[in-house]
Design an enzyme around this catalytic site. Structure first.
Site, PDB file in Angstrom:
ATOM      1  N   GLY A  21      -6.509   7.910  74.587  1.00  0.00           N
ATOM      2  CA  GLY A  21      -7.433   8.192  75.678  1.00  0.00           C
ATOM      3  C   GLY A  21      -6.900   7.786  77.042  1.00  0.00           C
ATOM      4  N   VAL A  66     -10.704  -6.956  71.298  1.00  0.00           N
ATOM      5  CA  VAL A  66     -10.992  -7.661  72.554  1.00  0.00           C
ATOM      6  C   VAL A  66     -12.104  -8.688  72.397  1.00  0.00           C
ATOM      7  CG1 VAL A  66     -10.152  -5.860  74.119  1.00  0.00           C
ATOM      8  CG2 VAL A  66     -12.545  -5.820  73.354  1.00  0.00           C
ATOM      9  N   TYR A 159     -25.035   0.851  77.991  1.00  0.00           N
ATOM     10  CA  TYR A 159     -23.718   1.235  78.523  1.00  0.00           C
ATOM     11  C   TYR A 159     -23.761   1.265  80.046  1.00  0.00           C
ATOM     12  CZ  TYR A 159     -19.469   4.020  79.296  1.00  0.00           C
ATOM     13  OH  TYR A 159     -18.241   4.466  79.725  1.00  0.00           O
ATOM     14  N   LYS A 163     -21.518  -1.133  82.629  1.00  0.00           N
ATOM     15  CA  LYS A 163     -20.547  -0.614  83.604  1.00  0.00           C
ATOM     16  C   LYS A 163     -20.934  -0.999  85.039  1.00  0.00           C
ATOM     17  CE  LYS A 163     -17.569   1.271  80.830  1.00  0.00           C
ATOM     18  NZ  LYS A 163     -16.192   0.761  80.737  1.00  0.00           N
ATOM     19  N   VAL A 192     -14.483  12.483  81.084  1.00  0.00           N
ATOM     20  CA  VAL A 192     -13.061  12.637  80.788  1.00  0.00           C
ATOM     21  C   VAL A 192     -12.914  13.044  79.316  1.00  0.00           C
ATOM     22  CG1 VAL A 192     -10.812  11.486  80.774  1.00  0.00           C
ATOM     23  CG2 VAL A 192     -12.574  10.775  82.424  1.00  0.00           C
TER      24      VAL A 192
HETATM   25  P1  NDP Z   1     -11.608   6.154  73.766  1.00  0.00           P
HETATM   26  O1  NDP Z   1     -12.744   6.049  72.833  1.00  0.00           O
HETATM   27  O2  NDP Z   1     -10.702   7.327  73.697  1.00  0.00           O
HETATM   28  O3  NDP Z   1     -10.719   4.842  73.701  1.00  0.00           O
HETATM   29  C1  NDP Z   1     -11.312   3.581  73.674  1.00  0.00           C
HETATM   30  C2  NDP Z   1     -10.214   2.559  73.696  1.00  0.00           C
HETATM   31  O4  NDP Z   1     -10.790   1.250  73.679  1.00  0.00           O
HETATM   32  C3  NDP Z   1      -9.288   2.661  72.506  1.00  0.00           C
HETATM   33  O5  NDP Z   1      -7.991   2.386  72.908  1.00  0.00           O
HETATM   34  C4  NDP Z   1      -9.821   1.579  71.577  1.00  0.00           C
HETATM   35  O6  NDP Z   1      -8.798   1.123  70.722  1.00  0.00           O
HETATM   36  C5  NDP Z   1     -10.241   0.518  72.590  1.00  0.00           C
HETATM   37  N1  NDP Z   1     -11.241  -0.394  72.069  1.00  0.00           N
HETATM   38  C6  NDP Z   1     -12.551  -0.146  71.853  1.00  0.00           C
HETATM   39  N2  NDP Z   1     -13.150  -1.222  71.325  1.00  0.00           N
HETATM   40  C7  NDP Z   1     -12.191  -2.169  71.195  1.00  0.00           C
HETATM   41  C8  NDP Z   1     -12.175  -3.485  70.703  1.00  0.00           C
HETATM   42  N3  NDP Z   1     -13.286  -4.090  70.212  1.00  0.00           N
HETATM   43  N4  NDP Z   1     -11.019  -4.174  70.709  1.00  0.00           N
HETATM   44  C9  NDP Z   1      -9.904  -3.597  71.184  1.00  0.00           C
HETATM   45  N5  NDP Z   1      -9.844  -2.356  71.677  1.00  0.00           N
HETATM   46  C10 NDP Z   1     -10.980  -1.649  71.670  1.00  0.00           C
HETATM   47  O7  NDP Z   1     -12.279   6.075  75.219  1.00  0.00           O
HETATM   48  P2  NDP Z   1     -11.764   6.455  76.667  1.00  0.00           P
HETATM   49  O8  NDP Z   1     -10.298   6.478  76.739  1.00  0.00           O
HETATM   50  O9  NDP Z   1     -12.537   7.627  77.104  1.00  0.00           O
HETATM   51  O10 NDP Z   1     -12.359   5.216  77.476  1.00  0.00           O
HETATM   52  C11 NDP Z   1     -11.565   4.224  78.087  1.00  0.00           C
HETATM   53  C12 NDP Z   1     -12.436   3.516  79.106  1.00  0.00           C
HETATM   54  O11 NDP Z   1     -12.902   4.444  80.059  1.00  0.00           O
HETATM   55  C13 NDP Z   1     -13.677   2.848  78.507  1.00  0.00           C
HETATM   56  O12 NDP Z   1     -13.898   1.613  79.136  1.00  0.00           O
HETATM   57  C14 NDP Z   1     -14.776   3.834  78.850  1.00  0.00           C
HETATM   58  O13 NDP Z   1     -16.032   3.212  78.891  1.00  0.00           O
HETATM   59  C15 NDP Z   1     -14.302   4.333  80.184  1.00  0.00           C
HETATM   60  N6  NDP Z   1     -14.864   5.601  80.591  1.00  0.00           N
HETATM   61  C16 NDP Z   1     -14.648   6.735  79.866  1.00  0.00           C
HETATM   62  C17 NDP Z   1     -15.190   7.928  80.283  1.00  0.00           C
HETATM   63  C18 NDP Z   1     -14.989   9.201  79.540  1.00  0.00           C
HETATM   64  O14 NDP Z   1     -15.615  10.222  79.914  1.00  0.00           O
HETATM   65  N7  NDP Z   1     -14.151   9.266  78.505  1.00  0.00           N
HETATM   66  C19 NDP Z   1     -16.010   8.014  81.507  1.00  0.00           C
HETATM   67  C20 NDP Z   1     -16.153   6.770  82.189  1.00  0.00           C
HETATM   68  C21 NDP Z   1     -15.595   5.619  81.746  1.00  0.00           C
HETATM   69  P3  NDP Z   1      -9.043   0.789  69.153  1.00  0.00           P
HETATM   70  O15 NDP Z   1     -10.285   1.514  68.746  1.00  0.00           O
HETATM   71  O16 NDP Z   1      -7.824   1.238  68.447  1.00  0.00           O
HETATM   72  O17 NDP Z   1      -9.182  -0.681  69.129  1.00  0.00           O
END
Ligand code: NDP
Length: 254
Positions: A21, A66, A159, A163, A192
Site C-alpha cells: 500500500g 506496532v 477511525y 486520524k 487511495v
Molecule cells: P493497507 O491496508 O494497504 O496497509 C496497511 C499497512 O499497515 C500494512 O503495511 C500493514 O502491515 C500495516 N499494519 C496494520 N496494522 C498493523 C499492526 N498492528 N502492526 C504493524 N503493521 C500494521 O492500507 P493503506 O496503505 O491504504 O494505509 C496506510 C495508511 O494510510 C494508514 O494509516 C491509513 O489509515 C492511511 N490512509 C489510507 C487511505 C486510503 O484510502 N487507502 C486514506 C487515508 C489514509 P501488516 O498487515 O503486514 O502488518
C-alpha cells in the site's frame, strides 16, 4: 534551494507498514531518493522482498506488530543497529473499521485507537530521542481526510477520531520540537487504491459515491501519496512543520 533538496541521500528512514500500500510506495520512492530504509510490518509481501533484493545495502525489514509493548524501541533499535542513525520516521501503519457508532464495542474502539494513535505516539517518542541526539529529524504521520470530514457511505467514527488526533498530535509535536530541529507534519490522503479500500472500491455504490465526492473523479494511487511524504521528509520542506498536507483530489473542498 536546489532540486537536490528533494532527495534523501545519506538519510535513514523508518517506515511502519512498509510492506504494501501507501507505506510500500513511500519506501520505494525514498530508496530512489537515496535514503536507507528500515521497513516494518507483521507480514511479508513479494513487493517487499523485491525491494529488499534490489537494495540489500539500503533496505532492511523488521517484523513487528506496532501494538507490541516493545515494538517502538525494537524498531528504532533495528534502524540504528543496521544504519547507524535515524533521520526520518513515517508513521504509516494503520487500520480502518466501519460500523454504527452505537454498536462499536470497546474491543474494536481499542484496536483502532491503539493502532492508529497510541502506536504512532509511542513510535514517535522512541524515534525522537536519537533525532534529538543528532540535532534534527523529520516525522511524517499519515493521517486522513477522515480527520476533517465525516465519511460516506461508510460509518467510522472511531477511525475519524483517531486520524483527527494524529493531525493534532503532529501539530503539537511540531510546536514542541521546532526549535530543536525536528519537523513534524501529517499527510491527509483522500481515497487511495490499496488493500484498505479494495472492498469499498469493489462495491459499485461505494465506488460511485467515493468517486463522485472527489472532484478529480478518481482515486489516488499510492505513489501520489509517496511524493507528498517525500516532500515533507526532505529538506525541501525545511520551513514546513505542524502542517497537515491534504492530498485528496479536492474531496475536502466542498
Ligand atoms: P493497507 O491496508 O494497504 O496497509 C496497511 C499497512 O499497515 C500494512 O503495511 C500493514 O502491515 C500495516 N499494519 C496494520 N496494522 C498493523 C499492526 N498492528 N502492526 C504493524 N503493521 C500494521 O492500507 P493503506 O496503505 O491504504 O494505509 C496506510 C495508511 O494510510 C494508514 O494509516 C491509513 O489509515 C492511511 N490512509 C489510507 C487511505 C486510503 O484510502 N487507502 C486514506 C487515508 C489514509 P501488516 O498487515 O503486514 O502488518
Amino acid at each position: 534551494m536546489s532540486l537536490s533538496m528533494f532527495r534523501l541521500d545519506g538519510k535513514v528512514a523508518l517506515i511502519t507498514g512498509g510492506n504494501r500500500g501507501i507505506g510500500l510506495a513511500i519506501a520505494q520512492l525514498f530508496v530512489e531518493a537515496g535514503a536507507s530504509c528500515l521497513l516494518t510490518s507483521r507480514s511479508e509481501t513479494d513487493a517487499l522482498h523485491a525491494l529488499l533484493a534490489a537494495h540489500p545495502d539500503r533496505v532492511a525489514w523488521h517484523r513487528a506488530d506496532v501494538n507490541a509493548e516493545d515494538a517502538p524501541e525494537a524498531m528504532v533499535g533495528a534502524a540504528l543497529d543496521r544504519f547507524g542513525r535515524l533521520d526520518v520516521l513515517v508513521n504509516n501503519a494503520g487500520i480502518a473499521d466501519n460500523g454504527d457508532f452505537h454498536d462499536f464495542d470497546d474491543a474494536r474502539l481499542k484496536r483502532i485507537m491503539d493502532t492508529n494513535l497510541i502506536a504512532p505516539f509511542r513510535i514517535a517518542r522512541a524515534a525522537i530521542r536519537p533525532m534529538l541526539d543528532q540535532g534534527g529529524g523529520a516525522i511524517v504521520n499519515i493521517g486522513s481526510i477522515s480527520g476533517h470530514v465525516a465519511n460516506t457511505p461508510q460509518l467510522q467514527v472511531a477511525y475519524n477520531a483517531s486520524k483527527a488526533a494524529v493531525h493534532q498530535m503532529s501539530r503539537v509535536m511540531a510546536f514542541e520540537y521546532a526549535a530543536r530541529g525536528i519537523r513534524v507534519n501529517a499527510l491527509a490522503p483522500g481515497y487511495v487504491v490499496s488493500d484498505m479500500t479494495a472492498g469499498g472500491i469493489a462495491r459499485p455504490e461505494w465506488n460511485r459515491i467515493w468517486t463522485e465526492n472527489t472532484p478529480m473523479g478518481r482515486f489516488a494511487q499510492p505513489e501520489e501519496m509517496a511524493s507528498c511524504a517525500l516532500f515533507l521528509a526532505s529538506d525541501a520542506a525545511s520551513f514546513v512543520t505542524g502542517a497537515v498536507l491534504v492530498a485528496d483530489g479536492g474531496y475536502t473542498t466542498h
